[in-house]
Design a protein around this motif. Structure first.
Motif, PDB file in Angstrom:
ATOM      1  N   UNK A 745       0.846  -1.185   0.000  1.00 57.77           N
ATOM      2  CA  UNK A 745       0.000   0.000   0.000  1.00 57.77           C
ATOM      3  C   UNK A 745       0.878   1.230   0.000  1.00 57.77           C
ATOM      4  N   UNK A 746       0.456   2.206  -0.787  1.00 56.48           N
ATOM      5  CA  UNK A 746       1.211   3.462  -0.921  1.00 56.48           C
ATOM      6  C   UNK A 746       2.651   3.218  -1.342  1.00 56.48           C
ATOM      7  N   UNK A 747       2.866   2.130  -2.055  1.00 53.43           N
ATOM      8  CA  UNK A 747       4.187   1.847  -2.557  1.00 53.43           C
ATOM      9  C   UNK A 747       5.089   1.127  -1.589  1.00 53.43           C
ATOM     10  N   UNK A 748       4.570   0.696  -0.416  1.00 54.81           N
ATOM     11  CA  UNK A 748       5.386   0.006   0.582  1.00 54.81           C
ATOM     12  C   UNK A 748       4.831  -1.380   0.847  1.00 54.81           C
ATOM     13  N   UNK A 749       5.781  -2.303   1.218  1.00 53.72           N
ATOM     14  CA  UNK A 749       5.397  -3.638   1.651  1.00 53.72           C
ATOM     15  C   UNK A 749       5.190  -3.586   3.167  1.00 53.72           C
ATOM     16  N   UNK A 750       4.032  -4.100   3.626  1.00 51.07           N
ATOM     17  CA  UNK A 750       3.697  -4.054   5.066  1.00 51.07           C
ATOM     18  C   UNK A 750       3.280  -5.440   5.514  1.00 51.07           C
ATOM     19  N   UNK A 751       3.711  -5.769   6.777  1.00 47.23           N
ATOM     20  CA  UNK A 751       3.328  -7.065   7.349  1.00 47.23           C
ATOM     21  C   UNK A 751       3.420  -6.986   8.877  1.00 47.23           C
ATOM     22  N   UNK A 752       2.517  -7.684   9.564  1.00 50.23           N
ATOM     23  CA  UNK A 752       2.625  -7.841  11.026  1.00 50.23           C
ATOM     24  C   UNK A 752       2.675  -9.303  11.399  1.00 50.23           C
ATOM     25  N   UNK A 753       2.906 -10.154  10.421  1.00 48.81           N
ATOM     26  CA  UNK A 753       2.896 -11.596  10.697  1.00 48.81           C
ATOM     27  C   UNK A 753       4.024 -12.324  10.013  1.00 48.81           C
ATOM     28  N   UNK A 754       5.145 -11.635   9.758  1.00 45.26           N
ATOM     29  CA  UNK A 754       6.282 -12.313   9.173  1.00 45.26           C
ATOM     30  C   UNK A 754       6.993 -13.087  10.257  1.00 45.26           C
ATOM     31  N   UNK A 755       7.028 -14.419  10.125  1.00 44.82           N
ATOM     32  CA  UNK A 755       7.588 -15.316  11.133  1.00 44.82           C
ATOM     33  C   UNK A 755       8.810 -16.002  10.561  1.00 44.82           C
ATOM     34  N   UNK A 763      11.251 -15.446  15.191  1.00 47.16           N
ATOM     35  CA  UNK A 763      11.301 -13.987  15.097  1.00 47.16           C
ATOM     36  C   UNK A 763      10.021 -13.527  14.431  1.00 47.16           C
ATOM     37  N   UNK A 764       9.417 -12.567  15.056  1.00 45.19           N
ATOM     38  CA  UNK A 764       8.227 -11.959  14.478  1.00 45.19           C
ATOM     39  C   UNK A 764       8.628 -10.570  13.975  1.00 45.19           C
ATOM     40  N   UNK A 765       8.400 -10.330  12.682  1.00 45.18           N
ATOM     41  CA  UNK A 765       8.820  -9.076  12.055  1.00 45.18           C
ATOM     42  C   UNK A 765       7.578  -8.304  11.681  1.00 45.18           C
ATOM     43  N   UNK A 766       7.552  -7.035  12.055  1.00 46.62           N
ATOM     44  CA  UNK A 766       6.410  -6.165  11.796  1.00 46.62           C
ATOM     45  C   UNK A 766       6.937  -4.841  11.249  1.00 46.62           C
ATOM     46  N   UNK A 767       6.146  -4.199  10.372  1.00 48.47           N
ATOM     47  CA  UNK A 767       6.542  -2.886   9.855  1.00 48.47           C
ATOM     48  C   UNK A 767       6.280  -2.782   8.359  1.00 48.47           C
TER      49      UNK A 767
END
Length: 852
Positions: A745-755, A763-767
């Motif tokens: 969205x808005x040209x960025x990759x976003x995730x709150x569930x990258x494991x 490791x849980x990666x968010x941002x």
């Protein structure tokens, strides 16, 4: 006595005088007519070698002689021959002097048999030795002829001529022995045809003539002058020439000299001059109106042939010159006509030829000619012309694309060379060729702000054939050269080779009334090549449909040579690309347009990313968005895109799917300028999204990511705490798998569930952040570790150890990544005890409870 003697002498003299007078009279009236006639017939017959008869002969030694009804074989007849005789030269020099000889009503009839032998050939002088005392010479200073008719009957070698009749009213001549005649006079000539032998073929011709004839040697010299209307003389022309002339008017003055021995051959020298000449022929040089002209001619010719030689012998012996004086000819195709034609034509047994003839076109433009005509079986001719004309005059020629020429401007006159060649027999015909030398020509082109500039070049034009050679110029500020041919002007077929800027092409085209058919077009630009087939419409076509197939192979450097803008479009790409573009429909009516573009390359580098076996397919159908399909091997994995692109809207919206299979993390790390030794494994991605054009801020969509492999992430963990707790595996943790759900969205990759998974921890990666801008993509990620509950061996799981193991994450805190993917900035954020007490007091109670 004396007196008596005188009377006796007088008497004797009187008797002698009377006796002499009576004797002379007896000779004149009795002896001489008989003896002289017999002697004259015998001498003439022996001398001429043919029978000679004299009907009546009167001889008087005082008054001369009169002979009547003279016949020489079947060749000559004469009603009367008279003349005086002077005896003194006869007695003293054995010469017979006849001061004047008068011939009346002479008739000469010459006949030729089928073998070509004339009846006068039987006449020949018998050679005798001269005896002493015998007559040796005739002298006749003056011969007067009154009324003569000379008739000649040729054999069948002249199939249309029955006989020729020369009528002499009066002529003067002189004769000397052995029978040399010099004569001069006026006469008329009439020719009679075999179909109407009683009526002349045309009005009689007045002739003025002079000459001489020696009977012993048969030497004949004649000079004849003729002044007459030229129309009747057309019958003298050969049939194939005469049949092409429908009208000839004017007058003719002719002077003919002939010398030779009877029966020939003779040396002929002819002068002919015309006045007020006008003519018309059956031939046409404009396709419709017969050719006509006017002017005057002066002819001088020579030949040595028999009088009745066949046409072939005349042509073989003929030579001379023809002078043209102010001739005009019209109508001539494309130029209208020619005036003031002046020059000289030479001819011989081979044909006609001229080095230079000058003329003027109707607008006074000067023209120079040269040419030839052969006297072969076909009567082949060729005429070359040269002139310089205003460029607008080219519109007179049926050149193709004359619409463009009407708007052209010419910096200097156009040099034109023309050739007309053909044959007159047996089927008259001709062909033309015009060579046009162009210089400083400017031609406006539809839809272009700058005209087509031709600096120099040569066009060779023939009916339905145009050849261009070494045509140089500029178009759209780029130099071009052109060589080629164009045939069939109604639907031109073009075969050419051309260069324009960086493009070199060889083409075969057909220009129809509404479209151009490209049968073959191949070429190059730089190191790139292309091939084009199909059809494109011409301006104004009712159905402007295009059907093209374009195949090409090129690199970014080739596109820069072809068009700098295209080079910039491919600027991030290095490597060679093969393209295939199929187009159908009208570019002006996009609702009818369909096309299919396929690009492929075995090896490309795009923004420093190597791509192997790249292929892109763009397909457009009428009324629907463009279908896009692309695939390539990047970092060892297969990357593919499927979607649509709507070019009908200004923002070019698109939507599609991205798929990545088995991409090597180690290779991706190298591409992102990261340490490849810290990464390994395989990447798989599935994503659905949409956007507008290349604007990254408009991208949005959802996807899933999975990583499997040996080592995808290494994290230094508890350090010395791991030894205290007896858990050495917690010093460094390698993560072997990963999975995530993410959005763009808005040209960025976003995730709150990258494991990221390992046996020891997660490791849980968010941002947000990612790969869309490559290594320069901004990132803002938070990494939180989660430890497994059974990290410690069973025998070392002290209560404090279990407590520490359960709450290790709270002691460790979080890792923050910011900056760009190429240059990340790392930050560790610990969790203080106060935070643990405030946020996790119940857990602390559990821990304390287990310790007590």
């Amino acid at each position: 006595m004396k007196q008596k003697i005188r009377w006796i002498a007088a008497g004797i003299l009187l008797v002698a005088a009377v006796s002499t007078a009576l004797g002379v009279e007896y000779l004149n009236r009795v002896v001489l007519p008989v003896k002289a006639r017999q002697w004259a017939e015998r001498q003439a017959s022996e001398s001429l070698g043919c029978p000679v008869t004299i009907g009546r002969l009167q001889v008087n030694i005082w008054h001369g002689f009169v002979a009547e009804q003279i016949q020489i074989a079947d060749f000559i007849s004469l009603d009367r021959l008279s003349g005086g005789i002077v005896l003194i030269p006869l007695l003293k020099h054995r010469e017979l002097l006849i001061p004047a000889l008068h011939l009346t009503n002479l008739r000469v009839t010459a006949r030729q048999n089928d073998s070509g032998v004339w009846n006068y050939s039987a006449i020949h002088l018998a050679k005798k030795e001269t005896k002493q005392g015998f007559l040796t010479r005739f002298l006749i200073p003056k011969i007067q002829l009154t009324n003569a008719i000379i008739t000649a009957y040729p054999a069948k070698s002249l199939p249309k001529l029955d006989h020729a009749e020369l009528t002499i009213s009066e002529a003067n001549a002189s004769l000397s022995f052995p029978f040399k005649i010099d004569l001069r006079g006026n006469s008329t000539l009439a020719l009679f045809g075999r179909e109407t032998p009683q009526e002349p073929l045309f009005p009689t011709l007045p002739l003025e003539w002079s000459g001489s004839y020696t009977l012993e040697t048969h030497n004949l010299q004649m000079q004849t002058k003729l002044t007459a209307p030229i129309t009747p003389l057309l019958r003298f022309l050969p049939g194939d020439w005469r049949n092409r002339l429908t009208m000839v008017e004017g007058n003719l003055d002719a002077d003919l000299e002939m010398s030779g021995k009877i029966p020939g051959p003779y040396h002929w020298k002819l002068w002919i001059e015309t006045s007020r000449l006008a003519w018309q022929t059956t031939m046409s040089f404009n396709g419709e109106t017969p050719l006509r002209g006017s002017g005057d001619l002066q002819l001088t010719s020579e030949a040595t042939v028999p009088l009745t030689a066949p046409k072939e012998d005349w042509l073989n012996a003929l030579k001379g010159t023809l002078r043209l004086d102010s001739i005009s000819v019209e109508p001539l195709r494309w130029i209208g006509g020619l005036n003031q034609i002046t020059g000289e034509v030479s001819f011989d047994n081979q044909g006609l030829r001229t080095e230079k003839i000058e003329a003027q076109m109707p607008d006074k433009t000067p023209v120079e000619f040269s040419g030839s005509m052969l006297f072969d079986d076909a009567q082949t001719f060729s005429v070359r012309a040269h002139t310089q004309i205003d460029g607008k005059s080219l519109l007179k020629f049926p050149l193709p694309f004359r619409t463009q020429l009407t708007k052209a401007s010419f910096g200097q006159p156009v040099s034109v060379e023309g050739i007309i060649s053909g044959q007159l027999h047996p089927f008259p015909g001709y062909k033309t060729a015009v060579t046009i030398h162009l210089a400083e020509v400017s031609i406006p082109m539809s839809g272009q702000t700058q005209p087509l500039q031709i600096s120099n070049g040569t066009l060779r034009w023939q009916p339905d054939l145009l050849t261009g050679t070494d045509i140089h110029g500029t178009f759209q500020n780029k130099p071009f050269t052109l060589n080629g041919t164009l045939v069939n002007f109604s639907e031109p077929e073009i075969d050419c080779e051309a260069t324009w800027g960086a493009i070199s092409a060889s083409s075969q085209l057909t220009v129809h009334s509404t479209r151009i058919e490209i049968e073959s077009m191949t070429g190059s630009f730089g190191e790139g090549t292309f091939r084009v087939l199909g059809e494109i419409p011409l301006p104004g076509a009712e159905e402007p449909s295009t059907n093209l197939l374009v195949e090409s192979e090129f690199a970014q450097a080739d596109l820069e040579k072809l068009n700098p803008a295209w080079g910039i479009w491919m600027k991030p790409v290095s490597g060679r690309v093969s393209a295939r573009w199929l187009l159908e429909g009208s570019p002006a009516h996009k609702e009818t347009l369909s096309w299919d573009l396929k690009l492929s390359s075995p090896s490309l580098v795009y923004q420093e990313i190597p791509m192997r076996q790249a292929a892109v397919s763009l397909k457009k159908e009428p009324g629907v968005p463009i279908a896009v399909a692309a695939k390539s091997t990047i970092a060892g994995g297969l990357w593919s895109i499927q979607g649509t692109l709507d070019e009908s809207r200004p923002e070019w919206p698109w939507q599609g799917q991205l798929s990545v299979q088995n991409a090597e993390l180690e290779e991706l790390a190298r591409l992102m300028k990261a340490d490849p030794e810290k990464f390994s494994g395989k990447l798989a991605v599935q994503w659905n999204g949409k956007g507008n054009g290349t604007a990254l801020e408009s991208y949005e969509g959802t996807g899933a990511l999975a990583i499997a492999g040996a080592k995808i992430f290494e994290l230094p963990f508890l350090g010395k705490w791991a030894d205290l707790l007896g858990a050495g595996s917690l010093k460094n943790i390698d993560f072997h798998e990963a999975d995530a759900k993410f959005t763009v969205k808005d040209g960025f990759v976003m995730s709150d569930s990258l494991q990221l998974h390992s046996p020891q921890a997660q490791l849980r990666i968010m941002g947000k952040g990612g790969f869309l801008q490559g290594g320069d993509s901004p990132i803002n990620w938070t990494i939180a570790p989660l430890l497994a509950a059974d990290l410690l061996p069973e025998e070392k799981r002290l209560k404090i150890g279990r407590a520490v193991a359960q709450g290790a994450s709270y002691f460790l805190g979080e890792i923050r990544l910011s900056g760009t993917w190429k240059n990340p900035k790392r930050k560790f954020v610990p969790k203080p005890i106060t935070r643990i007490l405030n946020e996790q007091i119940f857990n602390l109670q559990d821990i304390l409870g287990s310790l007590l």
